[in-house]
Design a protein around this motif. Structure first.
Motif, PDB file in Angstrom:
ATOM      1  N   LEU A  89      -0.386   5.291  23.327  1.00 25.16           N
ATOM      2  CA  LEU A  89       0.737   5.773  24.126  1.00 25.16           C
ATOM      3  C   LEU A  89       0.974   7.273  23.959  1.00 25.16           C
ATOM      4  O   LEU A  89       1.832   7.844  24.626  1.00 25.16           O
ATOM      5  N   ALA A  90       0.214   7.913  23.075  1.00 26.52           N
ATOM      6  CA  ALA A  90       0.468   9.313  22.735  1.00 26.52           C
ATOM      7  C   ALA A  90      -0.221  10.263  23.704  1.00 26.52           C
ATOM      8  O   ALA A  90      -1.379  10.070  24.075  1.00 26.52           O
ATOM      9  N   THR A  91       0.495  11.311  24.115  1.00 28.26           N
ATOM     10  CA  THR A  91      -0.049  12.366  24.956  1.00 28.26           C
ATOM     11  C   THR A  91      -0.340  13.603  24.096  1.00 28.26           C
ATOM     12  O   THR A  91      -0.019  13.641  22.900  1.00 28.26           O
ATOM     13  N   SER A  92      -0.900  14.617  24.727  1.00 29.00           N
ATOM     14  CA  SER A  92      -1.119  15.881  24.015  1.00 29.00           C
ATOM     15  C   SER A  92       0.207  16.478  23.562  1.00 29.00           C
ATOM     16  O   SER A  92       0.299  17.064  22.476  1.00 29.00           O
ATOM     17  N   SER A  93       1.240  16.328  24.365  1.00 27.71           N
ATOM     18  CA  SER A  93       2.561  16.828  23.974  1.00 27.71           C
ATOM     19  C   SER A  93       3.081  16.099  22.738  1.00 27.71           C
ATOM     20  O   SER A  93       3.714  16.705  21.861  1.00 27.71           O
ATOM     21  N   ASP A  94       2.802  14.797  22.640  1.00 24.61           N
ATOM     22  CA  ASP A  94       3.200  14.040  21.455  1.00 24.61           C
ATOM     23  C   ASP A  94       2.459  14.550  20.226  1.00 24.61           C
ATOM     24  O   ASP A  94       3.038  14.660  19.135  1.00 24.61           O
ATOM     25  N   SER A  95       1.178  14.858  20.399  1.00 20.93           N
ATOM     26  CA  SER A  95       0.409  15.397  19.272  1.00 20.93           C
ATOM     27  C   SER A  95       0.953  16.747  18.844  1.00 20.93           C
ATOM     28  O   SER A  95       1.005  17.060  17.646  1.00 20.93           O
ATOM     29  N   ALA A 116     -10.812   9.593  42.282  1.00 18.63           N
ATOM     30  CA  ALA A 116      -9.864   9.074  41.297  1.00 18.63           C
ATOM     31  C   ALA A 116      -8.825  10.119  40.912  1.00 18.63           C
ATOM     32  O   ALA A 116      -7.625   9.821  40.810  1.00 18.63           O
ATOM     33  N   PHE A 117      -9.248  11.351  40.712  1.00 22.79           N
ATOM     34  CA  PHE A 117      -8.315  12.394  40.298  1.00 22.79           C
ATOM     35  C   PHE A 117      -7.316  12.706  41.403  1.00 22.79           C
ATOM     36  O   PHE A 117      -6.143  12.991  41.136  1.00 22.79           O
ATOM     37  N   ALA A 118      -7.776  12.647  42.651  1.00 22.13           N
ATOM     38  CA  ALA A 118      -6.856  12.882  43.773  1.00 22.13           C
ATOM     39  C   ALA A 118      -5.774  11.806  43.819  1.00 22.13           C
ATOM     40  O   ALA A 118      -4.598  12.094  44.070  1.00 22.13           O
ATOM     41  N   ILE A 119      -6.160  10.569  43.550  1.00 22.75           N
ATOM     42  CA  ILE A 119      -5.184   9.464  43.526  1.00 22.75           C
ATOM     43  C   ILE A 119      -4.171   9.678  42.401  1.00 22.75           C
ATOM     44  O   ILE A 119      -2.957   9.524  42.599  1.00 22.75           O
ATOM     45  N   LEU A 120      -4.639  10.041  41.228  1.00 16.71           N
ATOM     46  CA  LEU A 120      -3.751  10.235  40.080  1.00 16.71           C
ATOM     47  C   LEU A 120      -2.754  11.364  40.326  1.00 16.71           C
ATOM     48  O   LEU A 120      -1.590  11.278  39.917  1.00 16.71           O
ATOM     49  N   LYS A 121      -3.189  12.406  41.001  1.00 14.22           N
ATOM     50  CA  LYS A 121      -2.292  13.536  41.264  1.00 14.22           C
ATOM     51  C   LYS A 121      -1.302  13.231  42.378  1.00 14.22           C
ATOM     52  O   LYS A 121      -0.172  13.724  42.369  1.00 14.22           O
ATOM     53  N   GLN A 130      -7.821   1.513  33.715  1.00 15.63           N
ATOM     54  CA  GLN A 130      -6.740   1.567  32.737  1.00 15.63           C
ATOM     55  C   GLN A 130      -6.795   2.852  31.929  1.00 15.63           C
ATOM     56  O   GLN A 130      -5.764   3.473  31.646  1.00 15.63           O
ATOM     57  N   ARG A 131      -7.994   3.273  31.566  1.00 14.79           N
ATOM     58  CA  ARG A 131      -8.130   4.495  30.770  1.00 14.79           C
ATOM     59  C   ARG A 131      -7.780   5.736  31.601  1.00 14.79           C
ATOM     60  O   ARG A 131      -7.194   6.689  31.100  1.00 14.79           O
ATOM     61  N   LEU A 132      -8.146   5.727  32.874  1.00 16.53           N
ATOM     62  CA  LEU A 132      -7.792   6.848  33.741  1.00 16.53           C
ATOM     63  C   LEU A 132      -6.292   6.925  33.993  1.00 16.53           C
ATOM     64  O   LEU A 132      -5.748   8.014  34.226  1.00 16.53           O
ATOM     65  N   ASN A 133      -5.617   5.788  33.919  1.00 17.46           N
ATOM     66  CA  ASN A 133      -4.224   5.675  34.340  1.00 17.46           C
ATOM     67  C   ASN A 133      -3.240   5.796  33.172  1.00 17.46           C
ATOM     68  O   ASN A 133      -2.067   5.483  33.316  1.00 17.46           O
ATOM     69  N   ARG A 193      -3.348  11.387  32.331  1.00 12.16           N
ATOM     70  CA  ARG A 193      -2.615  12.032  33.417  1.00 12.16           C
ATOM     71  C   ARG A 193      -2.164  13.438  33.026  1.00 12.16           C
ATOM     72  O   ARG A 193      -2.252  14.374  33.828  1.00 12.16           O
ATOM     73  N   GLN A 194      -1.679  13.600  31.796  1.00 10.60           N
ATOM     74  CA  GLN A 194      -1.264  14.931  31.373  1.00 10.60           C
ATOM     75  C   GLN A 194      -2.468  15.852  31.209  1.00 10.60           C
ATOM     76  O   GLN A 194      -2.447  17.011  31.654  1.00 10.60           O
ATOM     77  N   PHE A 195      -3.505  15.343  30.584  1.00 13.66           N
ATOM     78  CA  PHE A 195      -4.709  16.147  30.341  1.00 13.66           C
ATOM     79  C   PHE A 195      -5.323  16.634  31.648  1.00 13.66           C
ATOM     80  O   PHE A 195      -5.819  17.762  31.746  1.00 13.66           O
ATOM     81  N   LEU A 196      -5.285  15.792  32.665  1.00 11.88           N
ATOM     82  CA  LEU A 196      -5.917  16.109  33.947  1.00 11.88           C
ATOM     83  C   LEU A 196      -5.347  17.367  34.588  1.00 11.88           C
ATOM     84  O   LEU A 196      -6.085  18.186  35.141  1.00 11.88           O
ATOM     85  N   THR A 197      -4.048  17.548  34.510  1.00 12.61           N
ATOM     86  CA  THR A 197      -3.390  18.617  35.271  1.00 12.61           C
ATOM     87  C   THR A 197      -2.815  19.744  34.414  1.00 12.61           C
ATOM     88  O   THR A 197      -2.415  20.775  34.961  1.00 12.61           O
ATOM     89  N   PHE A 198      -2.758  19.566  33.096  1.00 14.30           N
ATOM     90  CA  PHE A 198      -2.123  20.581  32.262  1.00 14.30           C
ATOM     91  C   PHE A 198      -2.953  21.864  32.249  1.00 14.30           C
ATOM     92  O   PHE A 198      -4.161  21.837  32.005  1.00 14.30           O
ATOM     93  N   GLU A 199      -2.294  22.986  32.483  1.00 13.26           N
ATOM     94  CA  GLU A 199      -2.955  24.292  32.499  1.00 13.26           C
ATOM     95  C   GLU A 199      -2.798  24.975  31.143  1.00 13.26           C
ATOM     96  O   GLU A 199      -1.696  25.364  30.771  1.00 13.26           O
ATOM     97  N   PRO A 200      -3.887  25.125  30.394  1.00  8.51           N
ATOM     98  CA  PRO A 200      -3.789  25.801  29.089  1.00  8.51           C
ATOM     99  C   PRO A 200      -3.193  27.206  29.181  1.00  8.51           C
ATOM    100  O   PRO A 200      -2.527  27.663  28.242  1.00  8.51           O
ATOM    101  N   SER A 201      -3.408  27.872  30.304  1.00  6.72           N
ATOM    102  CA  SER A 201      -2.888  29.239  30.441  1.00  6.72           C
ATOM    103  C   SER A 201      -1.367  29.281  30.335  1.00  6.72           C
ATOM    104  O   SER A 201      -0.795  30.300  29.915  1.00  6.72           O
TER     105      SER A 201
END
Length: 483
Positions: free
Chosen positions: A232-238, A323-328, A368-371, A376-384
């Protein structure tokens, strides 16, 4: 970012099922001996091969138990949670891996399949054992007793209600020292970032501590002795867990300042955490991303799958784009599931017929892994967005042969963000002949990771420690007399 690579590999590799007549197998079960002893087999993932060794024992009551070794990944003595023989099939459940093995036992062989996170691969076991010393040679791995202090610690993240278990190493000469928190890449990593028989964070911590830099490394949520749910952990949780560790270290008398060293996804989490804290003294990004996950995965998939041919690469990239278009577009995971399954079914229809059965069976697991919240956060998060906020000294390293976080894609974008931030102290280096794990490599292929004896190139280790010590005031590393 290993888990994303394996997702791609599993999507193009065929599997075999295992089915039997229950009546016949029930009769066989009554007469066959129990498979007590050592059983070895090779799991073929195409780009890499893993040797599994199950040690099955029987106690005085006739109850079976088992332990698992995975030689190339350095896993030894992992407890198997349940051992059952039902309908003539041996089943082994490993909850910590979210995995199981099921096979038909006949004499000196057990023919079956290994399943993890819903993805299955054939695994046939033969009686006997492959000694780990025949497979693993890791000369850099330190052995106790160590010439420094080592302490088991617990870090409380009160806001998340989790306890993180870790190891703090610090010089035994006394005094106060800078400390580096090590942040591992994606996947359910332990404090040593154990992978392919290597323990990169153990080697890195040993080197840094010997140079006078204390180190804290921790099991991720839900891994090892840490509590919480990794799934259940996201990058923000880490990043929240890292900040809890910073707060913990601020109250240690040995600590003068705190820095972050992140590898792969950890190289994203480090600036995420630093952007929320004024207590970070320095950051080292090892193969950290400079572009969002979508861009990373397109390039990663193309580089990893290129050995399968251009046609395979293009079909997989086409599925990724859909798949990425659907998730976004669809932010509700429940609503996204059906169109994701449809997109995956279209992809399956285009793969070779011999592979369609496997791909179809794995559809639910892939979706399930994509969803997940993490993906979801990793897909769109901008490191910049966080790199632009970093003002502390920053060292950015990437291996020339890294095919998971391509330096040509990521380093220029990191440089742009740091320039925009007005950071006056950053160093960006592309290290010759090093791969994603910072091993000296021939091609950078994932298949080489386990085969290479070197865990981290000494040149990379020295570069990191020298850079940190140049930026820490000298009085911070002077030990107290007589301690």
């Amino acid at each position: 970012m290993i888990r994303n690579i394996l997702l791609a590999l599993f999507s193009v590799i065929a599997i075999a099922g295992c089915s039997n007549s229950s009546e016949k197998q029930a009769a066989v079960e009554q007469s066959m001996p129990k498979p007590v002893g050592d059983w070895s087999g090779e799991l073929d993932l195409g780009a890499l091969k893993l040797t599994f060794v199950f040690h099955i024992a029987e106690d005085s009551t006739g109850a079976l138990s088992a332990k698992l070794d995975v030689l190339e990944q350095g896993v030894q003595g992992l407890a198997v949670d349940a051992v059952e023989i039902n309908d003539g099939l041996l089943k082994l459940d490993m909850k910590t891996l979210n995995a199981s093995f099921e096979g038909a036992f006949s004499g000196e062989e057990i023919s079956g399949k290994f399943t993890q996170n819903g993805l299955s691969m054939p695994l046939n076991l033969k009686q006997g054992i492959v000694q780990s010393s025949d497979v693993l040679k890791r000369p850099q791995e330190p052995k106790a007793p160590f010439p420094y202090n080592e302490e088991e610690v617990s870090v409380e993240n009160h806001s998340a209600g989790v306890t993180l278990s870790g190891t703090l190493t610090f010089p035994s000469t006394g005094g106060i020292y800078p400390v580096a928190i090590l942040i591992s890449g994606s996947g359910p990593n332990d404090r040593n970032e154990t992978i392919f028989g290597h323990k990169p964070f153990l080697v890195l911590a040993d080197h840094l501590t010997k140079q006078g830099i204390a180190v804290l490394r921790m099991d991720k949520r839900g891994v090892g002795n840490s509590t919480g749910d990794y799934n259940l952990a996201t990058s923000s949780d880490s990043a929240s867990d890292v900040l809890a560790a910073v707060d913990y270290l601020k109250n240690r008398k040995e600590v003068s300042s705190v820095g972050l060293i992140g590898h792969s996804e950890g190289g994203l989490i480090a600036p995420m955490a630093s952007s929320q804290s004024e207590d970070i003294a320095f950051i080292v990004m090892m193969a950290g991303p400079g572009v969002n996950g979508e861009e990373i995965l397109y390039r990663q998939g193309a580089l990893v799958l290129r050995s399968f041919g251009e046609e395979v690469v293009e079909k997989y990239l086409s599925f990724q784009r859909s798949a990425f278009a659907i998730l976004k577009q669809e932010l509700d995971p429940s609503a996204a599931e059906e169109p994701l399954l449809k997109a995956y079914a279209e992809y399956v229809s285009e793969v070779p017929q011999s592979e369609q059965k496997m791909a179809g069976e794995n559809a639910q697991a892939v979706v399930q892994r994509l969803n997940t919240p993490w993906f979801r956060q990793f897909l769109t998060f901008e490191p910049s967005s966080v790199l632009k906020q970093i003002r502390v000294p920053l060292l950015v390293l990437n291996g020339e042969l890294d095919i998971q976080v391509d330096p040509n894609q990521n380093l220029p974008r990191i440089a742009e963000a740091l320039q925009e931030a007005g950071n006056s102290d950053y160093t960006i280096l592309q290290l010759p002949k090093l791969n994603h794990l910072f091993q000296t490599s021939e091609t950078g292929s994932i298949a080489e990771y386990a085969q290479i004896e070197e865990t981290i190139a000494p040149s990379a280790l020295n570069l990191i420690s020298d850079w940190i010590l140049e930026r820490i005031p000298q009085e911070e590393v002077i030990s107290e007399p007589g301690c």
